[in-house]
Motif scaffolding. Sequence first.
Motif, mmCIF file in Angstrom:
data_model
loop_
_atom_site.group_PDB
_atom_site.id
_atom_site.type_symbol
_atom_site.label_atom_id
_atom_site.label_comp_id
_atom_site.label_asym_id
_atom_site.label_seq_id
_atom_site.Cartn_x
_atom_site.Cartn_y
_atom_site.Cartn_z
ATOM 1 N N GLY A 53 -8.584 51.292 2.096
ATOM 2 C CA GLY A 53 -9.146 50.838 3.362
ATOM 3 C C GLY A 53 -8.631 49.447 3.669
ATOM 4 O O GLY A 53 -8.020 48.787 2.832
ATOM 5 N N GLU A 54 -8.894 48.995 4.880
ATOM 6 C CA GLU A 54 -8.395 47.693 5.293
ATOM 7 C C GLU A 54 -9.164 46.567 4.611
ATOM 8 O O GLU A 54 -10.214 46.797 3.995
ATOM 9 N N SER A 57 -13.214 46.114 4.217
ATOM 10 C CA SER A 57 -13.852 47.426 4.389
ATOM 11 C C SER A 57 -14.927 47.697 3.342
ATOM 12 O O SER A 57 -15.689 48.655 3.471
ATOM 13 N N LYS A 59 -14.179 47.765 -0.202
ATOM 14 C CA LYS A 59 -13.623 48.384 -1.404
ATOM 15 C C LYS A 59 -14.043 47.646 -2.674
ATOM 16 O O LYS A 59 -14.547 48.249 -3.626
ATOM 17 N N HIS A 224 -4.722 48.803 -1.383
ATOM 18 C CA HIS A 224 -4.368 49.020 0.015
ATOM 19 C C HIS A 224 -2.958 49.605 0.126
ATOM 20 O O HIS A 224 -2.487 49.869 1.223
ATOM 21 N N MET A 239 -12.211 54.092 3.215
ATOM 22 C CA MET A 239 -13.352 53.328 3.724
ATOM 23 C C MET A 239 -12.980 52.561 4.981
ATOM 24 O O MET A 239 -11.851 52.084 5.135
ATOM 25 N N LEU A 240 -13.945 52.440 5.878
ATOM 26 C CA LEU A 240 -13.788 51.664 7.101
ATOM 27 C C LEU A 240 -15.131 51.027 7.423
ATOM 28 O O LEU A 240 -16.141 51.728 7.529
ATOM 29 N N GLU A 241 -15.146 49.708 7.544
ATOM 30 C CA GLU A 241 -16.344 48.960 7.905
ATOM 31 C C GLU A 241 -17.538 49.324 7.031
ATOM 32 O O GLU A 241 -18.658 49.536 7.513
ATOM 33 N N TYR A 261 -8.663 57.350 11.541
ATOM 34 C CA TYR A 261 -8.317 56.117 10.848
ATOM 35 C C TYR A 261 -7.351 56.393 9.693
ATOM 36 O O TYR A 261 -6.399 55.629 9.473
ATOM 37 N N ASP A 461 -3.693 44.919 3.895
ATOM 38 C CA ASP A 461 -3.689 46.368 4.049
ATOM 39 C C ASP A 461 -2.589 46.765 5.030
ATOM 40 O O ASP A 461 -2.054 45.928 5.763
#
Length: 548
Positions: A53-54, A57, A59, A224, A239-241, A261, A461
């Motif tokens: 994930g970015e 996020s 992680k 990433h 994962m995102l946010e 995403y 990322d």
Amino acid sequence: MQIQAESDPVESTSDSDPVVRVTGLRVELSSGREIVDGISFDLRRGQILCLVGESGSGKTTVSTALLAYARSGAHIVAGTVELHGEDILIASAGRRRDLRGETVAYVAQDPNSAFNPALRIATQMTEAVLAHGWDKAAARARIAEVLVEVGLPASKDFIERYPHQLSGGQLQRVGIAMALMLRPDVLVLDEPTTGLDVTTQSRVLVLVRDLCSRNGIGALYVTHDLAVVADIADRVIVMLEGRVVEEATAAELFTRPQHEYTQQLLQAVPDVAAADLSGPTPDSDRRSTILAVEGLNAAYRHERVLHDISFEVTQGECLAIVGESGSGKSTLSRCLIGLHPEQDGAITWDQAPLDPRSRRRSAAVRKDIQYIFQSPHNSLNPRRTVGESIGRAHAVVVGGSAAPRRAAVAEVLERVGLRPDMAGLYPRGLSGGERQRVAIARALVCRPKLLICDEITSALDVIVQASILDLLRELQRADGLSMIFVTHNLAVVRNLADRVMVMNAGNVVEIGDMDAVLSNPSDSYSRELVDNTLSMATLRGERWVASG
């Protein structure tokens, strides 16, 4: 979360049961803002589960929760983290200490920060097991076992060294060896190859795969780098946010991604095997030379580390400098910026000689040549806000009043993909990727003519990395910005560079047009670097398409 009384230890279950089961994990800041929420997954013996994930996020927050840790200002407020059926979140402090190391162990992202520079390797490897009741003789014997297991010498000479006497790859493998000391069933690896060159990264990935397969270790691998995920993962969580948006086997994720995403992540991955994406650049024969290096040598305490380096950089050009750890890339960069005075040879800027010491250079030259350091954790002042750090650079090299300075800070933050209101935050409130973007913004606010970038995308990322590369290309086109881009990521080089210079052991072994060097390298060392670089297209064909 209220910590309950210690529960009785739960006996290990069968190998078919998960070694880790996370259910409904939620972590919040003291303000009540959630960082992660509703995280649930299982991890089984011998399985490598990659968490991607970015930046920001969640992680790392999820990964450290497996050890019942939360970063400063954050709190685990809901959920369970079961290790062999025992919830570490409600265990007593003493029981947690037993579980950490014996059942679950952690390998940090930056080995240079994870080790105490004042203690020898042997001391740091033994202190954890001594705390778990081992005697010194057993600890020393175990050190020898795990060092051999990770491919390092177990000699007295090696274990009595200090961290600074080891290479980055060696130090990372020592970190993995330390995690294995108590024979844990679970390894949490937080970006363990981010700062490593492609050759060392390849060795570490082989090591992690072998350890998990041979010892039945379940690994949660945070990264990433989707090329690494494609190479090593059994399953992947995206994962995102702070939430899971997709979970699938590696084969399913890379061949049939479902979430929008995830599709964006995969589309943003640079690939060394792809066609030249850097776009047309002006004919180099028509561009003026702005930086020339001739016969440069450099040393550390009279031990020479750079040998007769010569090259030029023209206006609007991006020259990538690649090579493995210890090849001299960063030393060369520091010579150019004036931070390594132990040098001889000639460096000229706009046909005028450059003093080896930055402080003796003119203000105009210091403005024109800006440097972005590899580690934003060390290059940002922890006592200054983001706005103060960027604004200070603007005040020194541009000048002017406070109002235009604030406007310049807000503008440059947006250019690197950060919100202007983040100017009020301190570095400790940012993720690693966000800190790196602040470091980039601090250099760009000076409006430089030459940007020296030392591994600046290694902590980013792929989506943010793609936006930074787009920004740098736009600056090249619009402003004629020249760049020296130091990196171990040849896929990024494919996307950005006009020419490539390959270094090995302080020597230039090859220099030429980007496509020629990456597609048909003339030097055997250059070929080894290219061959060890992970390619998404190649991996997709080798692991899934060809077999499916």
